[in-house]
Design an enzyme around this catalytic site. Structure first.
Site, PDB file in Angstrom:
ATOM      1  N   ARG A 320      35.829  53.599  45.611  1.00  0.00           N
ATOM      2  CA  ARG A 320      36.863  54.182  44.755  1.00  0.00           C
ATOM      3  C   ARG A 320      36.305  55.324  43.898  1.00  0.00           C
ATOM      4  O   ARG A 320      37.029  56.256  43.548  1.00  0.00           O
ATOM      5  CB  ARG A 320      37.568  53.123  43.902  1.00  0.00           C
ATOM      6  CG  ARG A 320      38.902  53.596  43.346  1.00  0.00           C
ATOM      7  CD  ARG A 320      39.660  52.483  42.629  1.00  0.00           C
ATOM      8  NE  ARG A 320      40.656  51.819  43.452  1.00  0.00           N
ATOM      9  CZ  ARG A 320      41.929  52.193  43.563  1.00  0.00           C
ATOM     10  NH1 ARG A 320      42.384  53.265  42.936  1.00  0.00           N
ATOM     11  NH2 ARG A 320      42.762  51.510  44.311  1.00  0.00           N
ATOM     12  N   GLU A 723      45.573  50.863  34.913  1.00  0.00           N
ATOM     13  CA  GLU A 723      44.291  51.569  34.893  1.00  0.00           C
ATOM     14  C   GLU A 723      44.358  53.075  34.666  1.00  0.00           C
ATOM     15  O   GLU A 723      43.492  53.638  33.998  1.00  0.00           O
ATOM     16  CB  GLU A 723      43.551  51.320  36.217  1.00  0.00           C
ATOM     17  CG  GLU A 723      43.190  49.872  36.443  1.00  0.00           C
ATOM     18  CD  GLU A 723      42.786  49.626  37.891  1.00  0.00           C
ATOM     19  OE1 GLU A 723      43.666  49.660  38.760  1.00  0.00           O
ATOM     20  OE2 GLU A 723      41.595  49.431  38.142  1.00  0.00           O
TER      21      GLU A 723
HETATM   22  N1  MTE Z   1      45.808  45.008  29.622  1.00  0.00           N
HETATM   23  C1  MTE Z   1      45.445  43.963  28.849  1.00  0.00           C
HETATM   24  N2  MTE Z   1      46.078  43.774  27.672  1.00  0.00           N
HETATM   25  N3  MTE Z   1      44.448  43.105  29.230  1.00  0.00           N
HETATM   26  C2  MTE Z   1      43.769  43.277  30.407  1.00  0.00           C
HETATM   27  O1  MTE Z   1      42.885  42.483  30.738  1.00  0.00           O
HETATM   28  N4  MTE Z   1      43.505  44.643  32.442  1.00  0.00           N
HETATM   29  C3  MTE Z   1      43.675  45.974  33.041  1.00  0.00           C
HETATM   30  C4  MTE Z   1      45.123  46.441  32.906  1.00  0.00           C
HETATM   31  N5  MTE Z   1      45.593  46.260  31.562  1.00  0.00           N
HETATM   32  C5  MTE Z   1      44.131  44.387  31.247  1.00  0.00           C
HETATM   33  C6  MTE Z   1      45.191  45.220  30.800  1.00  0.00           C
HETATM   34  C7  MTE Z   1      43.307  46.036  34.467  1.00  0.00           C
HETATM   35  S1  MTE Z   1      41.679  46.222  34.865  1.00  0.00           S
HETATM   36  C8  MTE Z   1      44.244  45.994  35.464  1.00  0.00           C
HETATM   37  S2  MTE Z   1      43.811  46.170  37.087  1.00  0.00           S
HETATM   38  C9  MTE Z   1      45.669  45.783  35.161  1.00  0.00           C
HETATM   39  O2  MTE Z   1      45.920  45.641  33.770  1.00  0.00           O
HETATM   40  C10 MTE Z   1      46.144  44.533  35.904  1.00  0.00           C
HETATM   41  O3  MTE Z   1      47.451  44.218  35.620  1.00  0.00           O
HETATM   42  P1  MTE Z   1      48.700  44.927  36.330  1.00  0.00           P
HETATM   43  O4  MTE Z   1      48.373  45.087  37.764  1.00  0.00           O
HETATM   44  O5  MTE Z   1      49.796  43.978  36.092  1.00  0.00           O
HETATM   45  O6  MTE Z   1      48.875  46.240  35.635  1.00  0.00           O
HETATM   46 MO1  MOS Z   2      41.447  45.886  37.312  1.00  0.00          MO
HETATM   47  S1  MOS Z   2      39.519  46.616  37.353  1.00  0.00           S
HETATM   48  O1  MOS Z   2      41.648  46.327  39.013  1.00  0.00           O
HETATM   49  O2  MOS Z   2      41.113  44.223  37.363  1.00  0.00           O
END
Ligand code: MTE
Ligand code: MOS
Length: 771
Positions: A320, A723
């Site tokens: 990635r 992300e």
């Molecule tokens: N937001 C919060 N509050 N806590 C988290 O651990 N993880 C991030 C993002 N936002 C995270 C977060 C990551 S690494 C990812 S991949 C996505 O949330 C995963 O959730 P989603 O696919 O529902 O967006």
């Molecule tokens: Mo998020 S790094 O894809 O959990």
């Protein structure tokens, strides 16, 4: 019956996180809050105090004899496979048998009546070892001839040699990019309950319950149907609980089965930081050729990463990085290669952006280099290199960029942030200010959405409508604070046209939805929202059939209105309608499924369409640095971010704000530091500094591009948000770079490694002054 005209909490409306009040009052249940049954035992990991060595002997007699200790677990106690490598590479033992590969590596577990007893006893092991030489970072690993932990990726397009040969300008550089600790508020934890026969139930803070299930089964040597993994919510994951929970789930389950008692394992923060993987740090050698206007002609890049001792997710993470090494820019001729280096450090893992940010920042650095070399505003160099125009739409992986909205988005932000006038004012300010210097930068992001492991792009959901009209919603995604459950419930509320409060969002469990993917790659709502909608549509179709039959109407005469159903001339409350359907023996439960269409990826060829679509955004940040100390602060940040048609604007803004701050932390104060012996010295919040509330930009304007709509048929035309905005933090880094450049009248682009800690800023200022 209340004759509502609308429902509460439908899609595209602001709705607070379903657990927001519980979060702030402390009523939200986490794994550690689960009531402990009588006789619960506590496990703790015993870890290595050397970095790379052969194990001569492991004497645990003092550990066993310590007060409160029930027993120990070593590799010899594993009935199944001693391997928890998430990609099946068989290179990550639960406990090693003959080789220690990093300082802090778990060697055994001690199980005791109390956590305190287990923790104290874990210190008493006598480990005799024979030291081996170690390589800690990717450069040392390359020099020492260390292997790749997984096959490197190469992306190539055009005629790179000719591109370089024909271009009038060329710059080569090296950038060192630091890693990052996840620093989730809730640390790793697992709590296992033995069942009869081969069964075990594990409550675990994980983004990937199915993987925890499969790993526990693998380690216990039982089929997956013997293992249940549950998670109600996590206190943050950020990628750190995509695979790193495996050892905790496995140890808790092993101990629970061995002693037939409930077993909990929760490392302290120091052990959490030393024994679990982090964001990959990279050493990148880039090479860029461009014309006199700053238009890029050719790019070369070698991306060496500190992967740690095992492969874990390093393959897809380093892939990635290459997928995002173009960020928003067209490279006519390009060759990129990854070098996923084995090192004698903890095995690095997923972290928000999954390698993407390390690729994006290299693209932004190259743009800055070109801007200084051609004497232009970096924003103008960015604009001339954006994807778009005749023959300028192919990425290095041969996917066509068809949905680029950066021209409009960046244009709007440039206006609303008053970028040009402020930049001029800053240049004027710097000319008259001796000690304090300012900088400003406007940086874009383009982020590909989908798991690059194509099979991961599937999801399931389970909906029950009970005969009182209440709805039970389950899906394969996990809640880590991002608001996934709220969004999916909004989708279901809208599908049935019932109030949000009618829907009970339940814990994620491998018993209800099988073979799920990690909640990762920002795709949680894209995938699970669609699967839940599919389940709701199935139930609705049965309800419509029932109404047609029972009331003798045509399907067009059945309408789901807010909290009621109109059938021909008659209107019933939703509850009454459901009751009638139940009495007529209509199945009121459905399993939904979704798989992302139209994606494919051939890794060997380096070609395909790995991403369903792109999410875009841009940020403009202004900073002030103190050239005597290197200290700085962020004065103002303006963000315009694209989430398509937002499922929930207030939650999305929260994601954008949080991601920006986390990205800024990665590039400014969060520094991981290993000493020459391989000990991670930044192993607690005392030595590792994440941004505080007081570090946020003094002025912080965050907007969603509300005119954007996903061109693909995603859930309600929304886009993933988790992300992509992380990379908006790069605007702070580039603003710092400009402030540093000002001390030498912007003659050259400062070479700045990440994180740009105050020390690094100070050193860069001194280098520039000396230049
Ligand atoms: N937001 C919060 N509050 N806590 C988290 O651990 N993880 C991030 C993002 N936002 C995270 C977060 C990551 S690494 C990812 S991949 C996505 O949330 C995963 O959730 P989603 O696919 O529902 O967006
Ligand atoms: Mo998020 S790094 O894809 O959990």
């Amino acid at each position: 019956m209340k004759d509502n005209v609308t429902i509460t909490g439908s899609a595209h409306t602001d709705r607070i996180h379903d657990s927001a009040i519980k979060h702030v009052t402390g009523a939200a249940d986490y794994t550690d809050d689960i009531a402990q049954p009588e006789g619960t035992l506590h496990a703790y990991l015993g870890v290595s105090t050397v970095t790379h060595a052969r194990i001569v002997s492991l004497d645990l007699s003092a550990v066993r004899a310590a007060p409160g200790v029930v027993g120990v677990l070593t590799a010899a106690d594993i009935p199944g496979h001693n391997d928890i490598s998430p990609t099946g590479q068989n290179d990550e033992p639960v406990f090693p048998t003959d080789l220690i590969q990093f300082h802090g590596q778990p060697l055994f577990a001690v199980v005791a009546e109390t956590r305190d007893a287990a923790r104290r006893a874990a210190e008493l092991a006598k480990v005799e070892t024979e030291a081996l030489p170690h390589a800690l970072d990717p450069v040392a690993a390359i020099e020492a001839g260390y292997p790749h932990v997984t096959a490197p990726l190469k992306l190539e397009r055009g005629d790179v040699e000719a591109g370089f040969a024909n271009a009038p300008n060329r710059i080569k550089g090296r950038m060192v990019i630091g890693g990052q600790d996840h620093m989730y508020l809730e640390g790793q934890i697992a709590f296992a309950f033995p069942g009869e026969d081969d069964e075990v139930v594990v409550h675990c803070s994980t983004q990937h319950p199915s993987e925890a299930q499969h790993m526990v089964a693998h380690v216990l040597g039982v089929p997956s149907n013997a293992v249940v993994v549950n998670v109600r919510r996590m206190g943050g994951g950020f990628g750190g609980k995509e695979s790193q929970m495996n050892i905790f789930a496995a140890v808790a389950a092993l101990a629970a089965k061995k002693w037939n008692r409930a077993v909990k394992i929760r490392p302290d923060r120091d052990q959490d930081m030393t024994a679990t993987g982090k964001r990959h740090d990279f050493v990148v050698d880039y090479d860029v050729a461009f014309d006199d206007k700053g238009r890029i002609e050719a790019v070369g890049g070698s991306f060496a990463a500190r992967c740690g001792y095992s492969s874990d997710l390093s393959g897809p993470v380093t892939d990635r990085a290459l997928f995002h090494a173009d960020n928003a820019y067209f490279y006519p001729h390009v060759r990129l290669e990854s070098r996923p280096m084995k090192t004698n450090t903890v095995s690095n893992t997923a972290f928000r952006g999954f390698g993407g940010p390390q690729g994006v920042i290299v693209a932004e650095r190259m743009i800055e280099e070109i801007a200084y070399a051609t004497g232009q505003d970096p924003l103008d160099v960015r604009k001339v290199n954006f994807y778009g125009g005749e023959g300028r739409d192919l990425t290095p992986y041969h996917q066509q960029v068809t949905d680029n909205i950066l021209d409009r988005l960046v244009g709007e932000l440039e206006q609303s942030a008053d970028y040009r006038a402020r930049r001029q004012a800053i240049i004027d300010f710097n000319a008259g200010s001796k000690v304090l210097k300012k900088g400003i930068a406007l940086t874009p992001v383009k982020f590909g959405i989908s798991f690059t492991a194509t099979w991961y792009n599937q999801a399931g959901a389970l909906i029950h409508v009970y005969n009182d009209g209440s709805i039970h919603l389950n899906h394969g995604g996990t809640e880590m604070g991002q608001g996934l459950n709220t969004k999916v419930a909004q989708v279901v509320a809208e599908a049935f046209q019932v109030n949000f409060e009618r829907i009970k969002i339940t814990k994620t469990t491998t018993e209800k939805v099988p073979n799920t993917s990690a909640t990762a790659a920002s795709s949680g709502s894209d995938l699970n929202g669609m699967a839940a909608l599919n389940a709701a549509e199935q139930i609705k179709a049965r309800l419509v059939d029932f109404a047609c039959e029972h009331w003798g109407v045509a399907a067009e005469e059945v309408a789901f209105l807010p909290n009621r159903v109109r059938i021909g001339e008659e209107t019933l409350s939703f509850d009454a309608f459901i009751k009638a359907a139940y009495m007529a023996r209509v199945q009121l439960s459905a399993a939904g499924f979704y798989k992302t269409p139209d994606i494919h990826w051939d890794r060997d060829k380096g070609q395909g369409r790995p991403f369903y679509y792109y999410a875009y955004g841009a940020a403009c940040s202004e900073v002030t640095i103190d050239t005597l100390t290197g200290e700085y602060r962020v004065e103002r940040t303006d963000i315009l971010h694209d989430v398509g048609r937002s499922l929930n604007p207030v939650l999305d803004r929260g994601q954008v704000e949080g991601a920006f701050i986390q990205g800024m932390g990665w590039l400014t104060t969060e520094e991981l530091w290993w000493d020459t012996e391989g000990r991670l010295r930044t192993h607690a919040p005392s030595t590792y500094k994440i941004p505080l509330a007081s570090d946020r930009p003094r002025v912080f304007n965050v907007d969603l591009a509300d005119w954007s709509e996903n061109r693909e048929l995603t859930i309600k035309r929304s886009k993933a948000v988790g992300e992509p905005p992380f990379m908006l933090g790069i605007s702070v880094f580039e603003a710092l770079s400009m402030a540093v450049a000002s001390v030498a009248d912007y003659r050259e682009c400062p070479r700045l490694d990440a994180p740009a800690t105050p020390e690094r800023v100070l050193m860069a200022v001194q280098r520039m002054k000396g230049a």
